[in-house]
Design an enzyme around this catalytic site. Sequence first.
Site, PDB file in Angstrom:
ATOM      1  N   GLY A  39       0.841  -1.195   0.000  1.00 46.11           N
ATOM      2  CA  GLY A  39       0.000   0.000   0.000  1.00 46.11           C
ATOM      3  C   GLY A  39       0.872   1.239   0.000  1.00 46.11           C
ATOM      4  N   GLY A  41      -0.816   4.411  -0.161  1.00 49.30           N
ATOM      5  CA  GLY A  41      -1.701   5.540   0.138  1.00 49.30           C
ATOM      6  C   GLY A  41      -1.074   6.312   1.291  1.00 49.30           C
ATOM      7  N   GLY A  44       0.482   3.818   3.972  1.00 50.55           N
ATOM      8  CA  GLY A  44       1.597   3.027   3.445  1.00 50.55           C
ATOM      9  C   GLY A  44       2.779   3.891   3.017  1.00 50.55           C
ATOM     10  CG  HIS A 265     -19.984  10.805   4.063  1.00 52.66           C
ATOM     11  ND1 HIS A 265     -20.705  11.953   3.899  1.00 52.66           N
ATOM     12  CD2 HIS A 265     -18.756  11.182   4.479  1.00 52.66           C
ATOM     13  CE1 HIS A 265     -19.929  12.988   4.194  1.00 52.66           C
ATOM     14  NE2 HIS A 265     -18.744  12.549   4.544  1.00 52.66           N
ATOM     15  NE  ARG A 329     -18.137  11.966   7.942  1.00 50.35           N
ATOM     16  CZ  ARG A 329     -16.965  11.795   7.365  1.00 50.35           C
ATOM     17  NH1 ARG A 329     -16.508  10.573   7.168  1.00 50.35           N
ATOM     18  NH2 ARG A 329     -16.254  12.822   6.964  1.00 50.35           N
ATOM     19  CG  HIS A 400     -17.343   7.919   3.154  1.00 51.45           C
ATOM     20  ND1 HIS A 400     -16.849   8.516   2.028  1.00 51.45           N
ATOM     21  CD2 HIS A 400     -16.672   8.485   4.192  1.00 51.45           C
ATOM     22  CE1 HIS A 400     -15.924   9.416   2.371  1.00 51.45           C
ATOM     23  NE2 HIS A 400     -15.794   9.402   3.660  1.00 51.45           N
ATOM     24  NE  ARG A 434     -13.316   7.833   8.665  1.00 49.83           N
ATOM     25  CZ  ARG A 434     -13.418   8.961   7.972  1.00 49.83           C
ATOM     26  NH1 ARG A 434     -13.075  10.112   8.511  1.00 49.83           N
ATOM     27  NH2 ARG A 434     -13.882   8.944   6.735  1.00 49.83           N
TER      28      ARG A 434
HETATM   29  C1  LIG Z   1     -14.348  10.482  -1.361  1.00 53.70           C
HETATM   30  C2  LIG Z   1     -13.686  10.365  -0.026  1.00 53.70           C
HETATM   31  C3  LIG Z   1     -13.329  11.496   0.688  1.00 53.70           C
HETATM   32  C4  LIG Z   1     -12.705  11.400   1.928  1.00 53.70           C
HETATM   33  N1  LIG Z   1     -12.388  12.537   2.612  1.00 53.70           N
HETATM   34  C5  LIG Z   1     -11.779  12.436   3.812  1.00 53.70           C
HETATM   35  C6  LIG Z   1     -11.423  13.598   4.543  1.00 53.70           C
HETATM   36  O1  LIG Z   1     -11.666  14.730   4.120  1.00 53.70           O
HETATM   37  N2  LIG Z   1     -10.801  13.440   5.740  1.00 53.70           N
HETATM   38  C7  LIG Z   1     -10.509  12.210   6.258  1.00 53.70           C
HETATM   39  O2  LIG Z   1      -9.937  12.134   7.339  1.00 53.70           O
HETATM   40  N3  LIG Z   1     -10.811  11.090   5.559  1.00 53.70           N
HETATM   41  C8  LIG Z   1     -11.427  11.170   4.364  1.00 53.70           C
HETATM   42  N4  LIG Z   1     -11.755  10.026   3.685  1.00 53.70           N
HETATM   43  C9  LIG Z   1     -11.249   8.733   4.169  1.00 53.70           C
HETATM   44  C10 LIG Z   1      -9.766   8.589   3.800  1.00 53.70           C
HETATM   45  O3  LIG Z   1      -9.541   9.145   2.534  1.00 53.70           O
HETATM   46  C11 LIG Z   1      -9.287   7.155   3.773  1.00 53.70           C
HETATM   47  O4  LIG Z   1      -9.721   6.469   4.908  1.00 53.70           O
HETATM   48  C12 LIG Z   1      -7.762   7.094   3.739  1.00 53.70           C
HETATM   49  O5  LIG Z   1      -7.259   7.904   2.715  1.00 53.70           O
HETATM   50  C13 LIG Z   1      -7.275   5.668   3.562  1.00 53.70           C
HETATM   51  O6  LIG Z   1      -5.874   5.700   3.429  1.00 53.70           O
HETATM   52  P1  LIG Z   1      -5.037   4.347   3.409  1.00 53.70           P
HETATM   53  O7  LIG Z   1      -3.611   4.736   3.249  1.00 53.70           O
HETATM   54  O8  LIG Z   1      -5.399   3.530   4.591  1.00 53.70           O
HETATM   55  O9  LIG Z   1      -5.572   3.549   2.131  1.00 53.70           O
HETATM   56  P2  LIG Z   1      -5.634   3.935   0.554  1.00 53.70           P
HETATM   57  O10 LIG Z   1      -5.406   5.366   0.285  1.00 53.70           O
HETATM   58  O11 LIG Z   1      -6.901   3.318   0.062  1.00 53.70           O
HETATM   59  O12 LIG Z   1      -4.406   3.179  -0.077  1.00 53.70           O
HETATM   60  C14 LIG Z   1      -4.414   1.795  -0.253  1.00 53.70           C
HETATM   61  C15 LIG Z   1      -3.125   1.417  -0.945  1.00 53.70           C
HETATM   62  O13 LIG Z   1      -2.999   0.016  -0.907  1.00 53.70           O
HETATM   63  C16 LIG Z   1      -2.733  -0.496  -2.194  1.00 53.70           C
HETATM   64  N5  LIG Z   1      -3.332  -1.842  -2.217  1.00 53.70           N
HETATM   65  C17 LIG Z   1      -4.551  -2.226  -1.760  1.00 53.70           C
HETATM   66  N6  LIG Z   1      -4.701  -3.550  -1.889  1.00 53.70           N
HETATM   67  C18 LIG Z   1      -3.547  -4.015  -2.429  1.00 53.70           C
HETATM   68  C19 LIG Z   1      -3.098  -5.288  -2.816  1.00 53.70           C
HETATM   69  N7  LIG Z   1      -3.845  -6.388  -2.647  1.00 53.70           N
HETATM   70  N8  LIG Z   1      -1.872  -5.384  -3.371  1.00 53.70           N
HETATM   71  C20 LIG Z   1      -1.085  -4.286  -3.563  1.00 53.70           C
HETATM   72  N9  LIG Z   1      -1.471  -3.053  -3.210  1.00 53.70           N
HETATM   73  C21 LIG Z   1      -2.686  -2.921  -2.647  1.00 53.70           C
HETATM   74  C22 LIG Z   1      -3.321   0.492  -3.161  1.00 53.70           C
HETATM   75  O14 LIG Z   1      -2.666   0.423  -4.403  1.00 53.70           O
HETATM   76  C23 LIG Z   1      -3.036   1.808  -2.418  1.00 53.70           C
HETATM   77  O15 LIG Z   1      -1.718   2.217  -2.699  1.00 53.70           O
HETATM   78  C24 LIG Z   1     -12.409  10.127   2.459  1.00 53.70           C
HETATM   79  C25 LIG Z   1     -12.777   8.980   1.758  1.00 53.70           C
HETATM   80  C26 LIG Z   1     -13.438   9.097   0.545  1.00 53.70           C
HETATM   81  C27 LIG Z   1     -13.916   7.862  -0.125  1.00 53.70           C
END
Ligand SMILES: Cc1cc2nc3c(=O)[nH]c(=O)nc-3n(C[C@H](O)[C@H](O)[C@H](O)COP(=O)(O)OP(=O)(O)OC[C@H]3O[C@@H](n4cnc5c(N)ncnc54)[C@H](O)[C@@H]3O)c2cc1C
Length: 636
Positions: A39, A41, A44, A265, A329, A400, A434
Site C-alpha cells: 500500500g 496511500g 503506506g 456518509h 455522520r 464511504h 468515524r
Molecule cells: C471520497 C472520499 C473522501 C474522503 N475525505 C476524507 C477527509 O476529508 N478526511 C478524512 O480524514 N478522511 C477522508 N476520507 C477517508 C480517507 O480518505 C481514507 O480512509 C484514507 O485515505 C485511507 O488511506 P489508506 O492509506 O489507509 O488507504 P488507501 O489510500 O486506500 O491506499 C491503499 C493502498 O494500498 C494499495 N493496495 C490495496 N490492496 C492491495 C493489494 N492487494 N496489493 C497491492 N497493493 C494494494 C493500493 O494500491 C493503495 O496504494 C475520504 C474517503 C473518501 C472515499
Amino acid sequence: MLEARIPSGPIEQQWDKCRSEMKLVNPANRRKHSIIVVGAGLAGAAAAATLGQQGYHVHCFSYHDTPRRAHSIAAQGGINAAKNYRNDGDSIVRLFHDTVKGGDFRAREANVYRLAQISVNIIDQCVAQGVPFAREYGGLLDTRSFGGVQVQRTFYARGQTGQQLLLGAYQALEEQVASGTVTMHIRSELLDVVIVNGRARGIVTRDLVTGHIDCHAADVVVLATGGYSNVFYLSTNAKASNCTAIWRAHRRGALCGNPCFTQIHPTCIPLSSEHQSKLTLMSESLRNDGRVWVPKKKGETRAAKDIPENERDYYLESRYPSFGNLVPRDVASRNAKEVCDEGRGVGPHGQGVYLDFAEAIHRLGLETVREKYGNLFDIYQRITGEDAYTVPMRIYPAPHYTMGGLWVDYHLMSTIPGLFVGGEANFSDHGANRLGASALMQGLADGYFILPYTVPDYLASTALDPVDVSHAAFTATKAEVKERIEALVAVKGKRSPDSFHRELGKMMWDHCGMARSDAGLRKALARIPELREEFWHNLRIVGGDDELNQTLEKANRISDFLELAELMCRDALDRTESCGGHFRVESHTPEGEAQRDDAHFSYTAAWEWQGSGQAPALHKEPLTFEYVPLSQRSYK
Ligand SMILES: Cc1cc2nc3c(=O)[nH]c(=O)nc-3n(C[C@H](O)[C@H](O)[C@H](O)COP(=O)(O)OP(=O)(O)OC[C@H]3O[C@@H](n4cnc5c(N)ncnc54)[C@H](O)[C@@H]3O)c2cc1C
C-alpha cells in the site's frame, strides 16, 4: 489470543512510556533488515518513507501505477488535529473525548488517546513537507468544523486535502526511492501472505501487466491497503479499492475486528440510475455552511425555490439544536433515511434531501462561498448539471468508510506475529462510527509516528531465522495462488464479475447497510453462500491469466468480497445492540436513536477464519472506559 498490549500507567503517559521502553535497532544493522509495505496511500507511503529514512530496506507494493493514485487522493474535507490555534477550547483531551463518544464507545481508549496526542505532530510534519494547508489572510493556518464536535480543529487544503497530503507523503517516499532505501513495486497486487514458523515472512503477488506470480520475502510485512466499502458495489471509494489483502491475511490467521462497522456518509450525490457504478462524495465540510432540509409536506412536487420557509423542515437543526447540521455522520445519515422513508425526500427518486447554501451566500457573499468550496460545487455541477450556487444541492447517504478491518494490538500488529496493519485496513480507533477528518489523521499517525517505532521494536526483539523465497512455505503459497487464479479463468460461465458484484452490493445495502434487522441479516446469510456457489460455477472471464486482464482482477477481488460479506452479516447479526453506524432496528431509544447494550456488547468482536464453509470463531476484546464515562450519546 487477544493480547492488546496496552501499556500500564496513566493514559496520557502510556505512549511515551511504551516508546521509551521499545528496543532500537542499531543504525548499522538496519540495512540488514527488509520490510515489505503493501500500500502506498497515506498510511503506506508514510510508513515506507519513514522506515526507509531510518535505513531499512523497504519494498513497497501497490496495484496502482503510481502511489499518487491511491484512494487517499480522493479525500476532500480535511484532517483533524488538537492544535487549538483558534483558542476555542480545544485540547488533546477534548479530541480524545469527542472521538471515543463519536465512535459510540466501541474503540480502545488507549489508542484513541495516542491518536489525539500524535495529531498535533502530523500538522507540523506536513507543514514542514510543504503541504499547502489553507491559511487565513494573516498567514496563520485556517481551520473549520466537522461533524460531532463543537470546536474548529479541521485543517484543510480547499476540497483537496487528501491529494495535498498524499503529495507530501509521495515526495518523502520518492526521496527514499532515490536514495535506494525504498524499492517500489507498482502494478503488483498482493494475493497472499506467506507464514513461516507462525510469522509473516513475505507475500505472493501478481504482476498486473504480465500476470506473473512472484514471491517476496522479508523480515516483517506491513499492510496499509485501505478499506472495503466497495463490498456494497456502490460507494464513494475508488472503484479499485478492495478487501483482498486483508481478507487473504484473515484466511491465513489474522483476526478480523468488527467487520460490520461501516460508515454510511450523509452527503453524497444521490443515485441517478441503476446502471451507475460509482457514487460521489460531497465533503462533510459543506455542512459548515449548508443547511439540510426537506419539505414538510409528503410527496411535494414544487421546486425548492417555490417552497416557502414555513413549509420547510430543517430537521437536523430542530432535532439537534446543539449540533444542528454538524451532527455526526451516523446520526445525519439515519435522519436523512427517515425523512425519505416518510415520503418527504426530494429529487427524481425521492431519495435525497436538500443541502442549501442560500443563507450562507447571503451572509458571507458568493465569492467567499466559492473560495471555500468552489471545487466541490464544480464537481456537483459536472455530475448533476445543476448550479448549487442558485439551487440547493441534493444529497443522500452512501457507503464511504469501514471502521472494521484486521484486529491489531496497541503496536498495530495483527494476530499473526510480524504482520502489522495501518490506516483504514486495520479495525482502527474509530469504534462504531468515524468522525469526519479523522481517517487522514489516523492513517498518518500510523504511518509517520507509530509503525516507525513498533516495527523496529519487533525486529530488535525477535530472533528471525534467515528465510528466502526458496522456502517450502513460499512454494506452497504460490501454488495455491496460481490454482485459485486458474480456477477463476476456467469457470467459463455466463455472468460477468460485475453482475455478481452488483447483486451482492444491493443485498448488503438492503440488509447490512444503514439499518439492519434480524430477519434481513438472516436472509442475506442464506443468499450469500448461494451467490458464491453460482459465482464459482457461472462466472465468465474474457481473456487469460498471463496478460493484463482487468476482468480477472475484478473477479478475483469479488471472490473475496463474497466471503467478507458473509462475515459482515454474521457480525451484524451477532451484535443485537445498535451502536454508531450499526443500527439494529430492534434496538433504539423511544426517540429513535441508536440504543447500545453495554452490559452485553462492550467489546471488540474479533473473528477467526475456520476454513471455507465453516462458521468463524468469535473472540472478544473487552473494552473498558476509565477516562470517558460510558453514556448515551446525545447531540441535542
Ligand atoms: C471520497 C472520499 C473522501 C474522503 N475525505 C476524507 C477527509 O476529508 N478526511 C478524512 O480524514 N478522511 C477522508 N476520507 C477517508 C480517507 O480518505 C481514507 O480512509 C484514507 O485515505 C485511507 O488511506 P489508506 O492509506 O489507509 O488507504 P488507501 O489510500 O486506500 O491506499 C491503499 C493502498 O494500498 C494499495 N493496495 C490495496 N490492496 C492491495 C493489494 N492487494 N496489493 C497491492 N497493493 C494494494 C493500493 O494500491 C493503495 O496504494 C475520504 C474517503 C473518501 C472515499
